[in-house]
Design an enzyme around this catalytic site. Structure first.
Site, PDB file in Angstrom:
ATOM      1  N   PRO A  43       0.839  -1.195   0.000  1.00  0.00           N
ATOM      2  CA  PRO A  43       0.000   0.000   0.000  1.00  0.00           C
ATOM      3  C   PRO A  43       0.877   1.250   0.000  1.00  0.00           C
ATOM      4  CG  PRO A  43       0.054  -0.994   2.191  1.00  0.00           C
ATOM      5  CD  PRO A  43       0.778  -1.936   1.282  1.00  0.00           C
ATOM      6  N   MET A  44       0.606   2.179  -0.920  1.00  0.00           N
ATOM      7  CA  MET A  44       1.346   3.438  -1.017  1.00  0.00           C
ATOM      8  C   MET A  44       0.353   4.569  -1.224  1.00  0.00           C
ATOM      9  SD  MET A  44       4.553   2.281  -3.467  1.00  0.00           S
ATOM     10  CE  MET A  44       3.532   1.244  -4.549  1.00  0.00           C
ATOM     11  N   ALA A  45       0.374   5.536  -0.322  1.00  0.00           N
ATOM     12  CA  ALA A  45      -0.561   6.653  -0.413  1.00  0.00           C
ATOM     13  C   ALA A  45      -0.368   7.402  -1.725  1.00  0.00           C
ATOM     14  CB  ALA A  45      -0.358   7.602   0.768  1.00  0.00           C
TER      15      ALA A  45
ATOM     16  N   CYS B 218       3.789   3.652   8.702  1.00  0.00           N
ATOM     17  CA  CYS B 218       3.945   4.892   7.951  1.00  0.00           C
ATOM     18  C   CYS B 218       4.867   5.849   8.702  1.00  0.00           C
ATOM     19  CB  CYS B 218       2.586   5.557   7.726  1.00  0.00           C
ATOM     20  SG  CYS B 218       2.718   7.108   6.809  1.00  0.00           S
TER      21      CYS B 218
ATOM     22  N   LYS C 208       1.027  -4.183   9.311  1.00  0.00           N
ATOM     23  CA  LYS C 208       2.227  -3.716   8.626  1.00  0.00           C
ATOM     24  C   LYS C 208       2.964  -2.769   9.562  1.00  0.00           C
ATOM     25  CE  LYS C 208       3.861  -2.288   4.058  1.00  0.00           C
ATOM     26  NZ  LYS C 208       4.908  -1.334   4.407  1.00  0.00           N
TER      27      LYS C 208
ATOM     28  N   ASN D 248       9.447  -6.668   3.348  1.00  0.00           N
ATOM     29  CA  ASN D 248       9.209  -5.452   2.584  1.00  0.00           C
ATOM     30  C   ASN D 248      10.415  -4.526   2.732  1.00  0.00           C
ATOM     31  OD1 ASN D 248       7.250  -2.494   3.083  1.00  0.00           O
ATOM     32  ND2 ASN D 248       7.732  -3.385   1.121  1.00  0.00           N
TER      33      ASN D 248
ATOM     34  N   ASP E 191      13.167  -2.321  -0.292  1.00  0.00           N
ATOM     35  CA  ASP E 191      14.293  -2.381  -1.243  1.00  0.00           C
ATOM     36  C   ASP E 191      14.268  -3.583  -2.174  1.00  0.00           C
ATOM     37  OD1 ASP E 191      15.193  -0.092  -0.077  1.00  0.00           O
ATOM     38  OD2 ASP E 191      16.930  -0.976   0.914  1.00  0.00           O
TER      39      ASP E 191
ATOM     40  N   ARG F  66       7.901   0.831  -4.051  1.00  0.00           N
ATOM     41  CA  ARG F  66       8.352   1.844  -5.009  1.00  0.00           C
ATOM     42  C   ARG F  66       8.840   1.246  -6.324  1.00  0.00           C
ATOM     43  NH1 ARG F  66      12.614   4.646  -1.390  1.00  0.00           N
ATOM     44  NH2 ARG F  66      12.599   2.567  -0.463  1.00  0.00           N
TER      45      ARG F  66
END
Length: 340
Positions: free
Chosen positions: A17-19, A101, A140, A201, A203, A226
């Protein structure tokens, strides 16, 4: 085979999940290209925000593959439990709690990774939410608040005791943000200490790195963040490499063009024309930056305010590269395998 409640996850490669990134159109595309599991953007647990357009979009899973997972952020156990019930009533099949986060605006209100400093509160939150819903609850989190206060093992023990069914550990502290190397040794220690599934999670940006992280940590799965921006086919690349040991060639522009155009159409429908044309720019930039002329093309994109014109410009730019049978080269160095 990894299970979440009644759901079997078909592979070990997940999208993080990425905002502002992993909205429904992007999640659907990642699932189409091999991601076995995807979690929504982080949504607030505050009831006052549920009716906002932004939160409503983040909780929209219409037409999405199962299991439908919603990530919630907050610091009040009762509010988080109420938000979990609200989302389950609207189709959520997994509730993921965010304690990872690192954003300042999130940590300033004692949410996200700021919670890692309050283990008693963590336990109350996890137990309350687990008892509030009949679907799997996952967590997470990060390795700790800073390097002097790493407590991932303690948080993992609390989560397992509270009934959490899966852990995703980003191998950095909150203070690290996204800088420095991920702490895969901490992920390995957590995996060895608990019985529930652990997802690694941080890199993981190539098939070889995915294999190395899985082997080193013993994790049950990996989560890509990413590295999937502008490269959603990384999920099938990793899945293929894990299954066969062989590397897929990067896709040709001829394959990427219809994928990107379909993504844009889904994006425009989801956000509407006015907001869609603006929020699509980052995705277009991620896709095209590796192509010759990508930088000036992205500058042009910032001046376009009509979604139809934007889509036509993207189509024309990619057709030009398609005619030369180009491939979208990966940015990751082939020897970037350090796990230190």
């Amino acid at each position: 085979m990894l299970r979440l409640g009644s759901h079997e996850l078909t592979d070990r490669v997940f999208v993080a999940p990425m905002a502002g990134v992993t909205d429904r159109p992007f999640r659907r595309l990642c699932r189409q290209l091999g991601a076995a599991y995807a979690v929504s953007e982080m949504a607030a647990s505050n009831r006052a925000l549920w009716a906002s357009e932004k939160t409503a979009r983040r909780l929209n899973h219409d037409g999405e593959s199962e299991p439908k997972a919603v990530q919630l952020a907050g610091a009040d156990p009762k509010m988080l439990a109420e938000a979990a019930r609200y989302n389950v009533d609207r189709g959520a099949q997994v509730i993921d709690l965010n304690m990872g986060c690192p954003a300042k605006k999130v940590c300033q209100i004692a949410c996200g990774s700021a919670l890692l400093r309050q283990e008693e509160l963590v336990e109350r939150i996890l137990a309350t939410v687990v008892n509030a819903v009949a679907v799997p609850v996952t967590l997470k989190f990060r390795t700790g608040w800073d390097r002097e206060h790493r407590n991932a093992l303690g948080i993992a023990a609390i989560a397992q005791r509270s009934g959490v069914q899966m852990l995703t550990l980003h191998g950095r502290t909150r203070a690290c943000g996204f800088a420095g190397a991920a702490e895969y040794e901490t992920i390995r220690a957590v995996k060895q200490a608990v019985r529930i599934p652990v997802v690694a999670n941080g890199d993981i940006d190539s098939p070889a790195k995915a294999r190395a992280v899985l082997d080193f940590t013993g994790a049950d799965a990996i989560m890509i963040g990413r590295a999937a921006q502008g490269r959603p086919w990384i999920f099938r690349e990793i899945a293929h490499f894990l299954a066969t040991g062989e590397s897929l060639l990067p896709p040709r522009v001829a394959e990427v063009r219809p994928l990107l155009l379909a993504h844009l159409e889904d994006h425009y429908r989801f956000y509407g024309a006015d907001l869609g044309v603006r929020t699509a720019r980052k995705h277009i930039g991620w896709y095209t930056r590796r192509l010759v002329g990508g930088a000036p093309f992205c500058d042009r994109m910032n001046a376009i305010t009509d979604c139809r014109e934007q889509a036509r410009a993207v189509d024309a730019f990619l057709r030009e590269h398609e005619s030369r049978c180009e491939r979208l080269q990966n940015e990751t160095a082939p020897n970037a395998l350090s796990l230190n």
